[in-house]
Design a protein around this motif. Structure first.
Motif, PDB file in Angstrom:
ATOM      1  N   LEU A  87      30.092   0.681  22.930  1.00 42.76           N
ATOM      2  CA  LEU A  87      29.099  -0.251  22.403  1.00 42.76           C
ATOM      3  C   LEU A  87      29.477  -1.711  22.598  1.00 42.76           C
ATOM      4  O   LEU A  87      28.610  -2.575  22.638  1.00 42.76           O
ATOM      5  N   ILE A  88      30.769  -1.987  22.704  1.00 45.43           N
ATOM      6  CA  ILE A  88      31.194  -3.386  22.767  1.00 45.43           C
ATOM      7  C   ILE A  88      31.883  -3.728  24.086  1.00 45.43           C
ATOM      8  O   ILE A  88      31.430  -4.584  24.837  1.00 45.43           O
ATOM      9  N   PRO A 109      26.920  -1.653  12.111  1.00 49.28           N
ATOM     10  CA  PRO A 109      27.773  -0.859  11.204  1.00 49.28           C
ATOM     11  C   PRO A 109      27.012   0.320  10.597  1.00 49.28           C
ATOM     12  O   PRO A 109      27.603   1.382  10.370  1.00 49.28           O
ATOM     13  N   PHE A 133      28.304 -10.238  18.318  1.00 45.29           N
ATOM     14  CA  PHE A 133      28.463  -9.772  19.701  1.00 45.29           C
ATOM     15  C   PHE A 133      27.382 -10.395  20.574  1.00 45.29           C
ATOM     16  O   PHE A 133      26.196 -10.219  20.303  1.00 45.29           O
ATOM     17  N   GLU A 172      38.329  -7.965  17.345  1.00 44.12           N
ATOM     18  CA  GLU A 172      38.645  -7.805  15.931  1.00 44.12           C
ATOM     19  C   GLU A 172      37.367  -7.557  15.131  1.00 44.12           C
ATOM     20  O   GLU A 172      37.345  -6.755  14.198  1.00 44.12           O
ATOM     21  N   SER A 173      36.321  -8.244  15.538  1.00 43.74           N
ATOM     22  CA  SER A 173      35.034  -8.082  14.870  1.00 43.74           C
ATOM     23  C   SER A 173      34.602  -6.610  14.923  1.00 43.74           C
ATOM     24  O   SER A 173      34.077  -6.077  13.945  1.00 43.74           O
ATOM     25  N   ALA A 174      34.842  -5.964  16.078  1.00 44.68           N
ATOM     26  CA  ALA A 174      34.488  -4.546  16.211  1.00 44.68           C
ATOM     27  C   ALA A 174      35.320  -3.699  15.251  1.00 44.68           C
ATOM     28  O   ALA A 174      34.807  -2.765  14.621  1.00 44.68           O
ATOM     29  N   ASP A 175      36.610  -4.060  15.115  1.00 42.66           N
ATOM     30  CA  ASP A 175      37.456  -3.328  14.165  1.00 42.66           C
ATOM     31  C   ASP A 175      36.958  -3.522  12.738  1.00 42.66           C
ATOM     32  O   ASP A 175      37.023  -2.620  11.912  1.00 42.66           O
ATOM     33  N   LEU A 176      36.451  -4.739  12.466  1.00 44.48           N
ATOM     34  CA  LEU A 176      35.983  -5.044  11.119  1.00 44.48           C
ATOM     35  C   LEU A 176      34.709  -4.293  10.753  1.00 44.48           C
ATOM     36  O   LEU A 176      34.371  -4.149   9.588  1.00 44.48           O
ATOM     37  N   MET A 177      33.975  -3.829  11.786  1.00 46.83           N
ATOM     38  CA  MET A 177      32.791  -3.006  11.530  1.00 46.83           C
ATOM     39  C   MET A 177      33.207  -1.558  11.281  1.00 46.83           C
ATOM     40  O   MET A 177      32.374  -0.712  11.007  1.00 46.83           O
ATOM     41  N   GLY A 178      34.501  -1.276  11.490  1.00 50.74           N
ATOM     42  CA  GLY A 178      34.973   0.098  11.329  1.00 50.74           C
ATOM     43  C   GLY A 178      34.625   0.979  12.511  1.00 50.74           C
ATOM     44  O   GLY A 178      34.536   2.198  12.386  1.00 50.74           O
ATOM     45  N   LEU A 179      34.434   0.378  13.712  1.00 49.10           N
ATOM     46  CA  LEU A 179      34.118   1.173  14.900  1.00 49.10           C
ATOM     47  C   LEU A 179      35.345   1.974  15.359  1.00 49.10           C
ATOM     48  O   LEU A 179      36.458   1.460  15.331  1.00 49.10           O
ATOM     49  N   THR A 180      35.122   3.222  15.774  1.00 45.95           N
ATOM     50  CA  THR A 180      36.223   3.989  16.341  1.00 45.95           C
ATOM     51  C   THR A 180      36.489   3.455  17.739  1.00 45.95           C
ATOM     52  O   THR A 180      35.687   2.696  18.289  1.00 45.95           O
ATOM     53  N   HIS A 182      26.147  -9.689  23.371  1.00 47.91           N
ATOM     54  CA  HIS A 182      25.240  -8.843  24.155  1.00 47.91           C
ATOM     55  C   HIS A 182      24.210  -8.133  23.280  1.00 47.91           C
ATOM     56  O   HIS A 182      23.362  -7.415  23.783  1.00 47.91           O
ATOM     57  N   THR A 218      36.343  -0.339   5.765  1.00 53.92           N
ATOM     58  CA  THR A 218      35.322  -1.300   6.191  1.00 53.92           C
ATOM     59  C   THR A 218      33.960  -1.004   5.573  1.00 53.92           C
ATOM     60  O   THR A 218      33.062  -1.827   5.641  1.00 53.92           O
ATOM     61  N   ARG A 250      27.426   4.695  11.528  1.00 54.55           N
ATOM     62  CA  ARG A 250      27.647   5.594  10.389  1.00 54.55           C
ATOM     63  C   ARG A 250      26.470   6.552  10.202  1.00 54.55           C
ATOM     64  O   ARG A 250      26.442   7.330   9.251  1.00 54.55           O
ATOM     65  N   GLY A 284      31.730 -13.901  14.498  1.00 57.22           N
ATOM     66  CA  GLY A 284      32.067 -12.712  15.281  1.00 57.22           C
ATOM     67  C   GLY A 284      30.873 -11.892  15.729  1.00 57.22           C
ATOM     68  O   GLY A 284      30.946 -10.672  15.859  1.00 57.22           O
ATOM     69  N   ALA A 303      40.231   3.316   8.457  1.00 57.95           N
ATOM     70  CA  ALA A 303      39.547   2.071   8.816  1.00 57.95           C
ATOM     71  C   ALA A 303      38.051   2.155   8.478  1.00 57.95           C
ATOM     72  O   ALA A 303      37.463   1.212   7.953  1.00 57.95           O
ATOM     73  N   ARG A 304      37.461   3.301   8.769  1.00 58.45           N
ATOM     74  CA  ARG A 304      36.025   3.432   8.545  1.00 58.45           C
ATOM     75  C   ARG A 304      35.695   3.326   7.053  1.00 58.45           C
ATOM     76  O   ARG A 304      34.764   2.647   6.661  1.00 58.45           O
ATOM     77  N   GLU A 309      33.637   4.271  20.104  1.00 62.07           N
ATOM     78  CA  GLU A 309      32.443   3.459  19.827  1.00 62.07           C
ATOM     79  C   GLU A 309      32.649   2.038  20.316  1.00 62.07           C
ATOM     80  O   GLU A 309      31.757   1.425  20.887  1.00 62.07           O
TER      81      GLU A 309
END
Lengths: 491, 245
Positions: free
Chosen positions: A407-408, B99, B87, A392-400, B89, B74, B103, B85, B70-71, A403
């Protein structure tokens, strides 16, 4: 990852593409086949006309005949009886000449004249049995139908095998058991069984002091040793053919063949050495397997493992990712790759021969298929086990989606994925030894040779480097882990 | 700025948010206060576009949040969760810059922004190269706050961002949060169950009970002029306990 790919490319490119005449000599998996094929190879090599590629240890009469048909090999030692019974399936062919005509007409193949000996079937009792039962001839067996008997699968099945023998002599064995040939000798020696079928030039007749029963009603047909090739072989390799005619045709009698067989089986000569002794190139002394050969086979083995692994990764990781997209896809790919795993390795190799022929291609394919499951499963597990909060955190960054995957998800699943790749590689080291049965080379060819000779030290010369290779791969992948798995999650 | 009109949401037939109306003004710090199960987190998730309302509409400057890419969404709105949240790694810096990197923003400007934010949240630059598991809870929340602010969003949504921290770190972060948001002039929506936190941080507070608005006002109003017996009950239940600690 980059390191892995570049090292694979180096391995792939190292196979040479030089243009030269090549004769591919085949043999089946038994001592005499190996020795004759080695004789043929050395005679051709000595003419200097062509380079010889040894495709030895091909399993089964059908496999090797098809290999010749498909030009996977150019020539191999074949027995007239085997061609007639196991390949053409025609017991009405009366003699050698008729057989030669049919092969030429139907398959465009040339069967040479006899090498000089008849290696036919015979039934043998062990020493104790011979003393106890006092049987001399096959027709005497009528009174001893409850003897414990073992036969090879091939002998039980073939047209001129067990059934025909029983019909011809008018008796039926009560307890026939099917067993691999080398094991049957052990059973006979230890008195576990009384009687088995043997080849009349087998060195083990001498070694185990076996008593051959006389074929008093002339049942067993002739198994003259010949060379089978395509019709144009003498034109393509005239010098080689002339040399074979001069040095091999009609030159080996039964006694000499038993002698050559026992050089290898009883005195520890390599096939190469036994052939050299026959050709007068080497004196009678035993040298063992040269390190150079072990290194070459290890190289072949590594190539088998890594090329297959490369493709397992190439297809396995995307398949594992795909499986995370829906339950249906997950079940489909996991069950699919799981099923592949349940097919016995040798059976899988055999299934692949009609499609890929013999040699390295079906071996690559089989190893590739076996390597898939651990990679698919671990990629799937690795990605689906990621904490949903991070997802969800990845979605919150707006990652496609892409990505997020790159990346995740893949970095987070890398511990699992690498473990899958490691498992695949190590399993492949083991499975690749079986690839020798279809002529793919590698350390397995020493194991196959050792098995057919009943020689543990040859088996170990193949098995020990294979075990070392597996340990080495383990260490190598520990190192690759350090590079690929991100520091934050590496232990 | 944010308009919530007639929004309802239920899970498994159980209404969690019930015909909810609320307007959040530009530049205010708005606290959603309520006990667990009051629906405050669900409401925040719907504002953040993570959960879609069954009925009603949430709009951001006039446009429906659920229709935004979404992009795009956010970029204008940061969402910081209770656990942060981060990551595991990626090191702190890579977490913060992610983020901006996807972009394709100018690297030099981003680096400048990074040091400015680090100063603002009082995080020593040496912590930027550490991985999340090497950081304390407070440092992790500072890093995720920096990540939330790196794109300079107009709106910051916070889901109990301090509740996992020990009281001392929590108190200092509360002060920092307020000054940062005021300095940067952000519109903030924050979820908490802690009245003191709400009182300290919130310009306005919306008290929720069973998915409905009980009262929206300043803390003073809430304390002195409760519109419903529940307000009194809720405040009384927490304040003596905090004092007895």
């Amino acid at each position: 990852m980059k390191f892995l790919i570049s090292s694979l490319i180096i391995i792939l490119c190292s196979s040479s593409f030089a243009q030269e005449k090549v004769v591919k000599v085949g043999s089946k998996v038994f001592t005499e086949g190996y020795i004759l094929a080695e004789l043929v190879s050395q005679i051709i090599e000595d003419t200097g006309e062509a380079r010889v590629e040894r495709k030895f240890g091909l399993g089964g009469s059908g496999i090797i005949f098809n290999a010749l048909k498909e030009d996977e090999i150019d020539i191999y030692p074949a027995y007239t009886g085997t061609i007639r019974e196991a390949i053409l399936n025609d017991t009405l062919i009366v003699d050698e000449n008729e057989l030669r005509k049919i092969l030429l007409k139907k398959y465009d193949m040339l069967m040479s004249s006899s090498l000089g000996f008849n290696n036919t079937y015979a039934l043998a009792l062990n020493e104790a049995g011979a003393k106890k039962y006092k049987i001399k001839n096959l027709s005497d067996l009528k009174e001893f139908s409850d003897l414990k008997t073992v036969f090879t699968h091939e002998f039980i099945r073939r047209g001129d095998g067990l059934k025909a023998l029983e019909r011809h002599y008018g008796f039926t064995f009560k307890h026939p058991t099917a067993m691999e040939h080398a094991l049957a000798f052990e059973a006979l020696k230890n008195g576990k069984v009384d009687l088995m079928e043997v080849y009349s030039t087998d060195a083990k007749i001498k070694r185990y002091n076996l008593f051959l029963l006389d074929d008093d009603k002339n049942f067993f047909s002739q198994y003259l040793a010949t060379l089978l090739s395509k019709k144009n072989f003498p034109e393509r390799f005239p010098k080689s053919w002339a040399a074979l005619e001069e040095k091999l045709f009609g030159k080996i009698n039964e006694k000499m063949m038993i002698e050559l067989n026992s050089l290898v089986e009883l005195q520890g000569y390599s096939f190469h050495q036994a052939a050299a002794v026959f050709l007068g190139k080497e004196s009678l002394q035993n040298q063992g397997i040269p390190l150079k050969k072990i290194l070459r086979l290890t190289g072949e083995h590594i190539k088998l493992v890594f090329v297959a692994l490369f493709f397992s990764i190439l297809f396995g990781v995307p398949l594992g990712i795909l499986a995370t997209k829906s339950r249906l896809l997950a079940q489909f790919s996991l069950i699919g790759t799981g099923l592949l795993q349940t097919i016995p390795s040798l059976a899988l190799l055999c299934f692949l021969i009609p499609v890929f022929g013999i040699g390295t291609q079906p071996a690559y394919m089989a190893l590739f298929l076996y390597g898939l499951l651990p990679i698919v499963r671990n990629t799937y597990t690795g990605i689906s086990q990621i904490d949903p909060a991070l997802d969800e955190s990845a979605d919150l960054m707006g990652l496609t989606k892409r990505e997020k995957l790159r990346l995740i998800q893949l970095p987070l699943a890398s511990v699992n994925i690498m473990a899958g790749i490691k498992t695949s590689a190590i399993i492949n080291v083991g499975t690749a030894t079986l690839a020798a049965f279809i002529g793919a080379g590698g350390l397995g060819s020493l194991i196959v040779t050792g098995l057919s000779l009943n020689n543990n030290s040859i088996i170990l010369t193949g098995a020990i480097p294979a075990a070392l290779l597996a340990s080495f791969l383990h260490i190598l992948f520990e190192g690759i882990d350090r590079v690929i798995i991100p520091k934050g999650i590496n232990r | 700025m944010i308009d919530i009109k007639g929004v309802s949401k239920s899970f498994d037939g159980q209404a969690v948010i019930n015909h909810f109306d609320l307007t959040i003004e530009r530049g205010e710090i708005h606290v959603l206060l309520g006990a667990s199960g009051s629906g405050k987190t669900t409401l925040l998730r719907m504002i953040g576009g993570l959960t879609e309302p069954d009925t009603g509409e949430i709009s951001l400057q006039g446009s429906n949040i659920n229709l935004l890419e979404a992009r795009e969404r956010t970029t204008h709105m940061a969402y910081i969760t209770q656990e942060g949240g981060l990551f595991p790694h990626l090191c702190a810096e890579d977490n913060i810059l992610l983020p901006a990197k996807v972009r394709g923003l100018d690297k030099l400007q981003i680096q400048k922004k990074l040091s400015k934010l680090a100063m603002m949240v009082d995080l020593d630059l040496s912590f930027l190269e550490k991985f999340p598991h090497e950081l304390s809870g407070g440092q992790r929340q500072r890093v995720s706050l920096m990540r939330g602010l790196i794109l300079d969003p107009e709106i910051v949504l916070l889901d109990e961002p301090l509740s996992a921290l020990d009281p001392i770190v929590r108190a200092s972060l509360q002060r920092e949060l307020r000054s940062i948001f005021k300095e940067l002039d952000k519109t903030v929506v924050m979820v908490t169950h802690d009245i003191q936190e709400a009182a300290f941080l919130g310009d306005r507070i919306t008290l929720l009970n069973e998915g409905r608005v009980v009262q929206t006002s300043s803390f003073k109003e809430l304390y002195h002029n409760p519109l419903d017996p529940f307000v009194h009950e809720f405040l009384r239940a927490q304040i003596p306990m905090e004092i007895s600690l």
